[in-house]
Write a protein that holds these residues in place. Structure first.
Motif, PDB file in Angstrom:
ATOM      1  N   GLU A  71       9.916   9.978  -6.105  1.00 29.23           N
ATOM      2  CA  GLU A  71       9.762   9.709  -7.532  1.00 29.23           C
ATOM      3  C   GLU A  71       9.489   8.218  -7.489  1.00 29.23           C
ATOM      4  O   GLU A  71       8.671   7.652  -8.454  1.00 29.23           O
ATOM      5  CB  GLU A  71      10.789  10.162  -8.271  1.00 29.23           C
ATOM      6  N   GLU A  72      10.261   7.504  -6.815  1.00 27.68           N
ATOM      7  CA  GLU A  72      10.412   5.977  -6.671  1.00 27.68           C
ATOM      8  C   GLU A  72       9.134   5.282  -6.414  1.00 27.68           C
ATOM      9  O   GLU A  72       8.343   4.376  -6.966  1.00 27.68           O
ATOM     10  CB  GLU A  72      11.604   5.313  -6.244  1.00 27.68           C
ATOM     11  N   LEU A  76       6.171   3.402  -8.880  1.00 25.12           N
ATOM     12  CA  LEU A  76       5.850   1.968  -8.409  1.00 25.12           C
ATOM     13  C   LEU A  76       4.208   2.100  -8.336  1.00 25.12           C
ATOM     14  O   LEU A  76       3.595   1.258  -9.150  1.00 25.12           O
ATOM     15  CB  LEU A  76       6.228   1.814  -7.167  1.00 25.12           C
ATOM     16  N   ILE A  77       3.788   3.157  -7.942  1.00 25.04           N
ATOM     17  CA  ILE A  77       2.040   3.230  -8.010  1.00 25.04           C
ATOM     18  C   ILE A  77       1.495   3.285  -9.399  1.00 25.04           C
ATOM     19  O   ILE A  77       0.657   2.663  -9.820  1.00 25.04           O
ATOM     20  CB  ILE A  77       1.830   4.543  -7.149  1.00 25.04           C
ATOM     21  N   LYS A  79       3.014   2.243 -11.951  1.00 23.11           N
ATOM     22  CA  LYS A  79       3.233   0.747 -12.695  1.00 23.11           C
ATOM     23  C   LYS A  79       2.078  -0.221 -12.241  1.00 23.11           C
ATOM     24  O   LYS A  79       1.485  -0.884 -13.034  1.00 23.11           O
ATOM     25  CB  LYS A  79       4.629   0.221 -12.251  1.00 23.11           C
ATOM     26  N   ALA A  80       1.737  -0.005 -10.729  1.00 20.62           N
ATOM     27  CA  ALA A  80       0.711  -0.792 -10.595  1.00 20.62           C
ATOM     28  C   ALA A  80      -0.635  -0.575 -11.129  1.00 20.62           C
ATOM     29  O   ALA A  80      -1.652  -1.653 -11.659  1.00 20.62           O
ATOM     30  CB  ALA A  80       0.522  -0.818  -9.045  1.00 20.62           C
ATOM     31  N   ILE A  81      -0.919   0.729 -11.253  1.00 21.56           N
ATOM     32  CA  ILE A  81      -2.145   1.000 -11.896  1.00 21.56           C
ATOM     33  C   ILE A  81      -2.137   0.584 -13.321  1.00 21.56           C
ATOM     34  O   ILE A  81      -3.068   0.048 -14.034  1.00 21.56           O
ATOM     35  CB  ILE A  81      -2.036   2.661 -11.760  1.00 21.56           C
ATOM     36  N   ASP A  82      -1.047   0.776 -14.152  1.00 17.69           N
ATOM     37  CA  ASP A  82      -0.835   0.425 -15.563  1.00 17.69           C
ATOM     38  C   ASP A  82      -1.114  -0.927 -15.567  1.00 17.69           C
ATOM     39  O   ASP A  82      -1.496  -1.432 -16.832  1.00 17.69           O
ATOM     40  CB  ASP A  82       0.529   0.840 -16.136  1.00 17.69           C
ATOM     41  N   ASN A  83      -0.616  -1.919 -14.734  1.00 14.85           N
ATOM     42  CA  ASN A  83      -1.011  -3.523 -14.874  1.00 14.85           C
ATOM     43  C   ASN A  83      -2.417  -3.614 -14.070  1.00 14.85           C
ATOM     44  O   ASN A  83      -2.548  -4.756 -14.107  1.00 14.85           O
ATOM     45  CB  ASN A  83       0.268  -3.859 -14.017  1.00 14.85           C
ATOM     46  N   GLU A  89      -7.538  -4.617  -4.707  1.00 19.14           N
ATOM     47  CA  GLU A  89      -6.281  -5.561  -4.833  1.00 19.14           C
ATOM     48  C   GLU A  89      -5.130  -4.935  -4.151  1.00 19.14           C
ATOM     49  O   GLU A  89      -4.455  -5.722  -3.223  1.00 19.14           O
ATOM     50  CB  GLU A  89      -6.133  -5.754  -6.347  1.00 19.14           C
ATOM     51  N   PHE A  90      -4.850  -3.665  -4.139  1.00 23.57           N
ATOM     52  CA  PHE A  90      -3.738  -3.056  -3.624  1.00 23.57           C
ATOM     53  C   PHE A  90      -4.037  -3.201  -1.846  1.00 23.57           C
ATOM     54  O   PHE A  90      -3.029  -3.314  -1.506  1.00 23.57           O
ATOM     55  CB  PHE A  90      -3.697  -1.426  -3.858  1.00 23.57           C
TER      56      PHE A  90
END
Length: 111
Positions: A71-72, A76-77, A79-83, A89-90
């Protein structure tokens, strides 16, 4: 495959294409293209919106076994997408991390 999974989940929720598009905040026509496999490579942002609305994960929509990620990592993934981090970039970030690890190994070869 992605389109089929989206369509299956949409129908299970009892949503029309119009309703799902509205709830997820995506284009109805683009969603239709995805479901009909006219468009086969949706963005992570698009999949994230649909996954959230449908109560599932991006991994499920892509047909991948999400048991490999805890889940962690999934958070994180997301959050990266939301940002606004896109695939390119990834990938650049991953290459940077590899370089930094290589650089550290060059400075400390005995570790």
């Amino acid at each position: 495959m992605v389109g089929e999974r989206i369509k299956e989940l949409r129908k299970k929720k009892g949503y029309s294409i119009s309703e799902l598009a509205k709830y997820a905040g995506v284009s109805k026509s683009y969603l239709s293209y995805i479901e009909r496999n006219v468009q086969k490579n949706p963005s992570l942002q698009f999949l994230s919106k649909l996954a959230k609305t449908l109560g599932t994960t991006i991994e499920y929509l892509l047909g991948q076994d999400s048991e490999e990620l805890d889940e962690e990592w999934i958070d994180l993934i997301k959050k990266a997408i939301d940002n606004g981090v896109d695939k390119a970039e990834f990938q650049k970030y991953l290459e940077f991390v590899k370089f930094k690890k290589w650089e550290e190994k060059q400075r400390n070869p005995l570790e």
